[in-house]
Design a protein around this motif. Structure first.
Motif, PDB file in Angstrom:
ATOM      1  N   SER A  91     -15.253  19.272  61.639  1.00 28.90           N
ATOM      2  CA  SER A  91     -15.535  19.430  60.214  1.00 28.90           C
ATOM      3  C   SER A  91     -14.603  18.545  59.394  1.00 28.90           C
ATOM      4  CB  SER A  91     -15.321  20.905  59.848  1.00 28.90           C
ATOM      5  OG  SER A  91     -15.329  21.081  58.460  1.00 28.90           O
ATOM      6  N   ASP A  92     -14.972  18.308  58.135  1.00 28.09           N
ATOM      7  CA  ASP A  92     -14.099  17.511  57.268  1.00 28.09           C
ATOM      8  C   ASP A  92     -12.933  18.323  56.734  1.00 28.09           C
ATOM      9  OD1 ASP A  92     -15.613  15.199  57.504  1.00 28.09           O
ATOM     10  OD2 ASP A  92     -17.007  15.847  55.935  1.00 28.09           O
ATOM     11  N   GLY A  93     -13.055  19.640  56.757  1.00 31.37           N
ATOM     12  CA  GLY A  93     -11.993  20.463  56.168  1.00 31.37           C
ATOM     13  C   GLY A  93     -11.537  21.557  57.097  1.00 31.37           C
ATOM     14  N   ASN A  94     -10.548  22.318  56.646  1.00 34.49           N
ATOM     15  CA  ASN A  94     -10.123  23.524  57.353  1.00 34.49           C
ATOM     16  C   ASN A  94      -9.359  24.391  56.360  1.00 34.49           C
ATOM     17  OD1 ASN A  94      -7.198  22.918  57.454  1.00 34.49           O
ATOM     18  ND2 ASN A  94      -7.861  21.226  58.764  1.00 34.49           N
ATOM     19  N   ASP A 137     -12.382  21.164  64.181  1.00 38.65           N
ATOM     20  CA  ASP A 137     -12.132  19.745  64.476  1.00 38.65           C
ATOM     21  C   ASP A 137     -13.371  18.875  64.241  1.00 38.65           C
ATOM     22  OD1 ASP A 137      -9.422  19.918  65.155  1.00 38.65           O
ATOM     23  OD2 ASP A 137      -9.896  20.543  67.213  1.00 38.65           O
ATOM     24  N   GLU A 163     -21.356  21.193  60.201  1.00 38.10           N
ATOM     25  CA  GLU A 163     -20.055  20.545  60.388  1.00 38.10           C
ATOM     26  C   GLU A 163     -19.422  20.999  61.705  1.00 38.10           C
ATOM     27  OE1 GLU A 163     -17.344  19.731  57.337  1.00 38.10           O
ATOM     28  OE2 GLU A 163     -18.863  19.614  55.773  1.00 38.10           O
ATOM     29  N   GLN A 167      -9.937  12.380  68.770  1.00 32.60           N
ATOM     30  CA  GLN A 167     -10.636  11.749  67.649  1.00 32.60           C
ATOM     31  C   GLN A 167     -11.825  10.931  68.120  1.00 32.60           C
ATOM     32  OE1 GLN A 167     -10.219  12.881  64.857  1.00 32.60           O
ATOM     33  NE2 GLN A 167      -8.246  13.862  65.150  1.00 32.60           N
ATOM     34  N   ARG A 210     -19.974  13.682  66.386  1.00 30.36           N
ATOM     35  CA  ARG A 210     -20.437  13.682  64.986  1.00 30.36           C
ATOM     36  C   ARG A 210     -21.540  12.650  64.772  1.00 30.36           C
ATOM     37  NH1 ARG A 210     -15.974  15.365  60.707  1.00 30.36           N
ATOM     38  NH2 ARG A 210     -17.314  14.054  59.442  1.00 30.36           N
TER      39      ARG A 210
END
Ligand SMILES: *Cc1c(COP(=O)(O)O)cnc(C)c1O
Length: 347
Positions: free
Chosen positions: A188-191, A186, A288, A260, A267
């Motif tokens: 990070s920008d990706g998964n 969560d 990340e 969020q 972040r």
């Protein structure tokens, strides 16, 4: 009586310190969230009818599995929940590993994995990452003969995610199961969720402990193919998730806005701490996750750990040739980060 040899021989996993007098410490050592969980979790407790606790909880935690399935657009039979994701990791070892079916891990990564292997009397092949903590070119070849790879992405303790393409190649070419431990996804920008649609051997594990600020609740889950989940269901404890954790996890996952908002704050502080460390001459691994792995100018992680401890700031130090050159610092509140950065400047 006899103690099983692997148990007698092992030291046991040592979790990060949890000081008793919390109020006098700035605690940045176990990647806990500095913010409280969603207020919706407190509402669950306020409205709880304790008479319900007379009954056993639903053994398959259907309400939570349904919530997770909707959130990730998978079917409910692709989800299993557990007492923290550590429980999920243990299930994976018990489903896939024994004396003939070894486990594989990347080094450095989560130090719990080898301990779980030892308990199960399965050997654990440690495959060294490159000096920059990326996957070696022959990683898949080195997996040969093992039956379960456990790999965190973003990795712990480095904070570096592995590229989706690299994970895809592993899932594709490896005959064993690939458990991608997404405890920090969560942040990070990706998964790797997309891989679920492509490969029957991929398992994604997640936790409510980090991004949802519920480490004390103990809820984790895995998403995989229905066939794999069916095996996990056989192995898990009948009631591995209590009613209160179930209801609170459902409440937390229903408050996406709060998630969020708090993730964005973390972040933001991650960027600020990263810049401050860089300015102090630290080598900072681009993270990340909700922590930063960084190496001081003299490469002496233990010195920084001890100096901060004297100032009542607790961070994590992992001894070892490579990891000992670094410290791992959990991202806290802006106030905590300001105190930390001042302390680091004064060292
Ligand atoms: C924190 C962490 C977990 C699990 O935590 P639980 O509290 O057991 O859900 C799993 N994997 C990694 C890499 C972690 O850092």
């Amino acid at each position: 009586m006899k103690i099983r040899v692997p148990i007698a021989a092992m030291n046991g996993y040592v979790p990060g310190e949890q000081p008793a007098d919390l109020s006098s410490w700035i605690k940045l050592n176990t990647n806990e969230n500095p913010y409280p969980p969603s207020p919706k979790c407190a509402e669950v407790l306020r409205s709880l009818d304790t008479a319900q606790l007379r009954l056993y909880p639903n053994p398959t935690a259907d309400l939570l599995r349904k919530t997770i399935a909707e959130r990730f657009r998978v079917s409910m039979d692709q989800v299993v929940t557990g007492n923290g994701s550590d429980d999920i990791l243990n299930l994976a070892v018990r489903v896939f590993c024994d004396r003939d079916n070894a486990m594989a891990v990347a080094t450095p990564s989560y130090s719990l994995y080898p301990a779980l292997a030892q308990i199960q009397e399965t050997s654990c092949r440690a495959i060294r990452l490159n000096a920059d903590f990326s996957l070696p070119a022959d990683f898949v070849a080195q997996l040969e003969g093992t039956n379960l790879l456990m790999i965190p992405s973003p990795n712990a303790p480095t904070g570096l995610p592995f590229p989706l393409e690299a994970l895809r190649k592993i899932c594709c070419c490896y005959s064993g199961a690939v458990l991608v431990d997404e405890a920090y996804a969560d942040f990070s920008d990706g998964n790797a969720i997309d891989l679920l649609r492509e490969f029957p051997n991929v398992i994604i594990s997640r936790t409510f402990s980090k991004s949802y600020a519920l480490a004390g609740l103990r809820v984790g889950f895995a998403i995989a193919s229905p066939a794999v989940i069916a095996e996990f269901m056989k192995v898990k404890d009948s009631y591995n998730l209590g009613l209160i954790p179930l209801l609170m996890a459902v409440a937390a996952m229903s408050d996406e806005t709060y998630l969020q908002k708090t993730v964005a704050l973390i972040r933001g502080e991650r960027d600020r701490l990263s810049a401050a460390l860089t300015a102090l001459g630290y080598q900072v691994i681009p993270s990340e996750a909700n922590f930063i792995f960084a190496s001081p100018p003299d490469r002496d992680g233990l010195r920084v750990y001890e100096a901060l401890k004297q100032r009542k700031i607790l961070i994590r130090y992992f001894k070892g040739d490579v990891t000992g050159q670094y410290v791992r610092i959990t991202i806290g509140t802006p106030e905590q980060m300001t105190v930390l950065i001042e302390a680091l400047r004064s060292l």
